[in-house]
Design an enzyme around this catalytic site. Sequence first.
Site, PDB file in Angstrom:
ATOM      1  N   HIS A 133       0.823  -1.208   0.000  1.00 14.70           N
ATOM      2  CA  HIS A 133       0.000   0.000   0.000  1.00 14.70           C
ATOM      3  C   HIS A 133       0.853   1.252   0.000  1.00 14.70           C
ATOM      4  O   HIS A 133       2.066   1.198   0.190  1.00 14.70           O
ATOM      5  CB  HIS A 133      -0.996   0.008   1.172  1.00 14.70           C
ATOM      6  CG  HIS A 133      -0.394  -0.017   2.544  1.00 14.70           C
ATOM      7  ND1 HIS A 133       0.326   1.024   3.077  1.00 14.70           N
ATOM      8  CD2 HIS A 133      -0.440  -0.973   3.511  1.00 14.70           C
ATOM      9  CE1 HIS A 133       0.689   0.720   4.310  1.00 14.70           C
ATOM     10  NE2 HIS A 133       0.247  -0.490   4.598  1.00 14.70           N
ATOM     11  N   CYS A 153       2.569  -4.813   6.750  1.00 16.75           N
ATOM     12  CA  CYS A 153       2.401  -4.585   5.315  1.00 16.75           C
ATOM     13  C   CYS A 153       3.695  -4.087   4.685  1.00 16.75           C
ATOM     14  O   CYS A 153       4.676  -3.821   5.370  1.00 16.75           O
ATOM     15  CB  CYS A 153       1.291  -3.561   5.075  1.00 16.75           C
ATOM     16  SG  CYS A 153      -0.347  -4.147   5.556  1.00 16.75           S
TER      17      CYS A 153
END
Length: 178
Positions: A133, A153
């Site tokens: 992301h 992430c």
Amino acid sequence: MQLFNRRQASLAILTTLAACGKGNSVKTAPAPVFKRYAGPAVTQVAVYKDKRRMHLLSGDMILKSYDLGLGNAPVGQKKFEGDGKTPEGLYYIDRFNPRSRYHLSIGISYPNQRDRAYAAQFGRSAGGEIMFHGRGPGGNVVAPNKWDWTAGCIALTDTEIEDVYAMLRIGVPVWIHA
């Protein structure tokens, strides 16, 4: 005859309402605009945690490379939800989120069956929602001076995630190396 007049009146009202909508001052949000990619297909993603580097490959050819940020405790394999680690191993692209709070996001298939089984031995959850992301509105507000700030992430800049979002497809393998 009265039925015919009611139909005519109904059609006149509908026509008037439809015409009113054309000059309506209510604005709707514009449709998102996504980058397009017309190059060779990405056949795999290679992430090297120790180098904080990611390569998008087509066969053996590196198409693009990016510096990246990881979980806030990046060394070692992700074992449990909340450990701040980025997983290691083979995963696959399994979803795209154009409305991510971190600009755009691309999901990987963590946890797999092996990850869940390991965590279950300890009565714990393996976690989930591991994504590539962007940094989102305001950049990295969680830890502004750190690259490794996520919950596990893989973070890129917003501009970079736009490129990656355009290049990847569901099912592309993602190798995450230590």
